[in-house]
Each structure stands twice: as C-alpha cells, then as structure tokens.
Design a protein around this motif. Structure first.
Motif, mmCIF file in Angstrom:
data_model
loop_
_atom_site.group_PDB
_atom_site.id
_atom_site.type_symbol
_atom_site.label_atom_id
_atom_site.label_comp_id
_atom_site.label_asym_id
_atom_site.label_seq_id
_atom_site.Cartn_x
_atom_site.Cartn_y
_atom_site.Cartn_z
ATOM 1 N N GLY A 129 -39.975 4.854 9.127
ATOM 2 C CA GLY A 129 -40.806 5.559 10.097
ATOM 3 C C GLY A 129 -40.280 5.361 11.503
ATOM 4 O O GLY A 129 -39.613 4.361 11.791
ATOM 5 N N ASP A 130 -40.552 6.309 12.374
ATOM 6 C CA ASP A 130 -40.173 6.114 13.775
ATOM 7 C C ASP A 130 -41.248 6.661 14.705
ATOM 8 O O ASP A 130 -41.941 7.627 14.389
ATOM 9 C CB ASP A 130 -38.797 6.717 14.086
ATOM 10 C CG ASP A 130 -38.724 8.217 13.838
ATOM 11 O OD1 ASP A 130 -39.754 8.887 13.964
ATOM 12 O OD2 ASP A 130 -37.639 8.711 13.519
ATOM 13 N N SER A 142 -33.110 7.922 12.649
ATOM 14 C CA SER A 142 -32.185 8.493 11.661
ATOM 15 C C SER A 142 -31.015 7.569 11.346
ATOM 16 O O SER A 142 -30.358 7.737 10.312
ATOM 17 C CB SER A 142 -31.662 9.849 12.154
ATOM 18 O OG SER A 142 -31.022 9.717 13.392
ATOM 19 N N PHE A 143 -30.745 6.561 12.207
ATOM 20 C CA PHE A 143 -29.645 5.639 11.894
ATOM 21 C C PHE A 143 -29.925 4.889 10.591
ATOM 22 O O PHE A 143 -29.000 4.483 9.878
ATOM 23 C CB PHE A 143 -29.396 4.666 13.054
ATOM 24 C CG PHE A 143 -30.490 3.660 13.293
ATOM 25 C CD1 PHE A 143 -30.436 2.408 12.694
ATOM 26 C CD2 PHE A 143 -31.555 3.948 14.132
ATOM 27 C CE1 PHE A 143 -31.428 1.463 12.915
ATOM 28 C CE2 PHE A 143 -32.555 3.012 14.351
ATOM 29 C CZ PHE A 143 -32.494 1.768 13.741
ATOM 30 N N LEU A 144 -31.211 4.718 10.255
ATOM 31 C CA LEU A 144 -31.568 4.068 8.990
ATOM 32 C C LEU A 144 -31.215 4.955 7.798
ATOM 33 O O LEU A 144 -30.779 4.468 6.753
ATOM 34 C CB LEU A 144 -33.059 3.732 8.975
ATOM 35 C CG LEU A 144 -33.517 2.638 9.940
ATOM 36 C CD1 LEU A 144 -35.043 2.562 9.977
ATOM 37 C CD2 LEU A 144 -32.939 1.295 9.548
ATOM 38 N N ASP A 169 -34.890 13.262 4.267
ATOM 39 C CA ASP A 169 -34.834 13.234 5.730
ATOM 40 C C ASP A 169 -35.157 14.644 6.261
ATOM 41 O O ASP A 169 -34.338 15.539 6.142
ATOM 42 C CB ASP A 169 -33.437 12.814 6.191
ATOM 43 C CG ASP A 169 -33.306 12.764 7.716
ATOM 44 O OD1 ASP A 169 -34.331 12.534 8.377
ATOM 45 O OD2 ASP A 169 -32.186 12.960 8.226
ATOM 46 N N ASP A 170 -36.301 14.920 6.822
ATOM 47 C CA ASP A 170 -37.392 13.990 6.906
ATOM 48 C C ASP A 170 -38.611 14.690 6.325
ATOM 49 O O ASP A 170 -38.731 15.905 6.416
ATOM 50 C CB ASP A 170 -37.519 13.504 8.360
ATOM 51 C CG ASP A 170 -38.642 14.078 9.192
ATOM 52 O OD1 ASP A 170 -39.776 13.921 8.761
ATOM 53 O OD2 ASP A 170 -38.404 14.651 10.256
ATOM 54 N N LEU A 190 -37.961 9.232 5.081
ATOM 55 C CA LEU A 190 -38.174 9.089 6.522
ATOM 56 C C LEU A 190 -39.321 9.997 6.969
ATOM 57 O O LEU A 190 -39.410 11.156 6.549
ATOM 58 C CB LEU A 190 -36.907 9.478 7.301
ATOM 59 C CG LEU A 190 -37.050 9.508 8.831
ATOM 60 C CD1 LEU A 190 -37.152 8.098 9.391
ATOM 61 C CD2 LEU A 190 -35.890 10.232 9.496
ATOM 62 N N VAL A 191 -40.212 9.459 7.802
ATOM 63 C CA VAL A 191 -41.278 10.262 8.406
ATOM 64 C C VAL A 191 -41.319 9.977 9.906
ATOM 65 O O VAL A 191 -40.977 8.887 10.355
ATOM 66 C CB VAL A 191 -42.674 9.948 7.797
ATOM 67 C CG1 VAL A 191 -42.768 10.458 6.385
ATOM 68 C CG2 VAL A 191 -42.980 8.460 7.860
ATOM 69 N N HIS A 192 -41.725 10.974 10.669
ATOM 70 C CA HIS A 192 -41.934 10.796 12.112
ATOM 71 C C HIS A 192 -43.423 10.608 12.361
ATOM 72 O O HIS A 192 -44.256 11.214 11.694
ATOM 73 C CB HIS A 192 -41.433 12.012 12.895
ATOM 74 C CG HIS A 192 -39.944 12.152 12.878
ATOM 75 N ND1 HIS A 192 -39.104 11.215 13.423
ATOM 76 C CD2 HIS A 192 -39.143 13.121 12.366
ATOM 77 C CE1 HIS A 192 -37.845 11.608 13.253
ATOM 78 N NE2 HIS A 192 -37.848 12.759 12.609
#
Length: 250
Positions: free
Chosen positions: A8-9, A15-17, A128-129, A165-167
């Motif tokens: 999560g970010d 996105s580097f993860l 992603d994502d 990945l989620v925002h």
C-alpha cells in the motif's frame, strides 16, 4: 508459500516494491502472472533490466504471463480486441453491463495452472494496481470477490503467492477504494505500507515503510509484529534505515 502480501502507499509512490517482487520471483524461478494495469510493458521491462532481469526473455520461455491493461482497455474501447483462442478479453467487464471479473480470474487461473512440461517452483500472481479496476467501473464487491477466488486458487490450491498493490489516501473521498483497502488489510498475511514523510519532501529520506506481519491470522494469541523503517530509493536499489538514522543525519 500460500501467502497474500498487500502493498500500500499513501502520499507517495510504492511501485518500487512491485519491481522488487517481480524481479525477486522471476530470479527465484517462479511462474509469474503479472496483471499490469498502471504502466506499459516497456516501462516494467526497463526497470527490470536495471535490476538484472529481462521480462522479454521471461515471457519467451513461458515463465512470465503479462497482461498489459492499458493496451487491453484501449483495444476493448475501440473495438480492436481480438479474442485469443476463443477466450474473451480478461478485462471484458469494461464493455459489458455486468461488472463481474470472472474473465480476469479465468485468465489468472489458466495462466498459473501448471502443465506437465512446467518446471517452475511455484505460481505467483502480481497485481499493479488493484485500485485501477475500480476506476474502470468494477464494483468493490466484484474486486473483493476476484481477490477471494484468486486466493483460493493460487494460495490454497496451487500453494503459490499473491502480491497486490493498492493506493490509499486518508483525505480521499473515494469510499469504494477505502472499503477495498480496509477489507484487504484484514485478509493479508503481510502488509508493506509505504508513506510519504509528514514533514514533506526530503532529498535523503524518501519516505517510511511500515511492515506488519499478521500473526493474528494464524489464530494464535500473538500480536501482529510491526516494524517501521525509513528508506531512500537509489538507481538500482533501496536503502532502509531506522527512523532518524539516515546517512545525511549521522
């Protein structure tokens, strides 16, 4: 094996993860299905080459199945999508009134189901994502159903791993996205949450990462293990350090 990892970010780009996990699993010899909804194949390939992995070579040898979401969306919207081997497009829900993600799940399951000639170590689903599916018109329940079925197929049946990945944004009024994020947090074995610094931009510290290992999911009396580090992204790697202990400070 059999783990669900949530990336999560908030107030920064995590996105580097995604690039780390993609190169990590390919180097480990795993079969990877990458549902890339945010960037083009060339973008991921260029970053992967910096990390010592060729996505084009991985696709050729059948190790990587890559769904280029941007291209598929355009082809669907402009009617240029060609059905491959009689199968509908994985993102078919965009052009239909029903917003279920069954076609996308079928694509993932077919991509990761091992064949007799496969010698890969284990299947991995990388997304992603996930928030992009909501932007494309999928309902939160459909997105959560999709993840649930993927967990059953990939984690339980095939003993593989899922990385999503989620925002998120605390100030956002996007209630549907926050609903999906909160639900996924409750189901994750490992959460890697990246946040921008509350004090703003810094040249030597790009943000902080919270690592949450979910002991409570295993029905034990242990509490979740939480670790917090700060990080700096460099050209080919990322440096992690305890809060307030960056090289610039010391």
């Amino acid at each position: 094996q059999g783990k669900f990892t949530l990336l999560g970010d908030t107030r920064t780009d995590g996105s580097f993860l995604v690039h780390h996990f993609l190169s990590f699993y390919l180097r480990a010899g795993c079969k990877v299905c990458f549902v890339a909804l945010l960037q083009s194949f060339s973008h991921y390939n260029i970053v992967a080459q910096k990390l010592g992995v060729s996505l084009a070579a991985a696709k050729e040898r059948g190790q990587l199945v890559f769904l280029e979401g941007l291209k598929s969306c355009l082809d669907l919207l402009f009617g240029e999508e060609e059905e491959q081997s009689g199968q509908p497009s994985p993102l078919q829900f965009i052009s239909e009134s029903a917003s279920d993600l069954k076609a996308l799940f079928d694509f993932v399951r077919m991509s990761l189901t091992p064949t007799s000639s496969d010698s890969w170590k284990g299947p991995v689903l990388l997304v992603d994502d996930l928030s992009v599916l909501l932007s494309l018109g999928a309902r939160p329940v459909a997105v959560l159903d999709f993840i649930h079925y993927c967990r059953v197929a990939v984690c339980s049946q095939l003993k593989g791993n899922i990385v999503v990945l989620v925002h998120s944004n605390e100030d956002s009024e996007d209630e549907e996205n926050e609903l999906v994020v909160n639900s996924l947090c409750h189901h994750s074995d490992l959460i890697l949450w990246v946040e921008g610094l509350a004090t703003g931009f810094c040249k030597d510290v790009h943000g902080q990462i919270k690592i949450i290992r979910r002991a409570s999911l295993e029905l034990t009396a242990e509490q979740d293990l939480v670790q917090i580090y700060q990080y700096k992204i460099q050209d080919k790697n990322v440096t992690f350090f305890a809060r307030g202990l960056s090289a610039a400070v010391l």
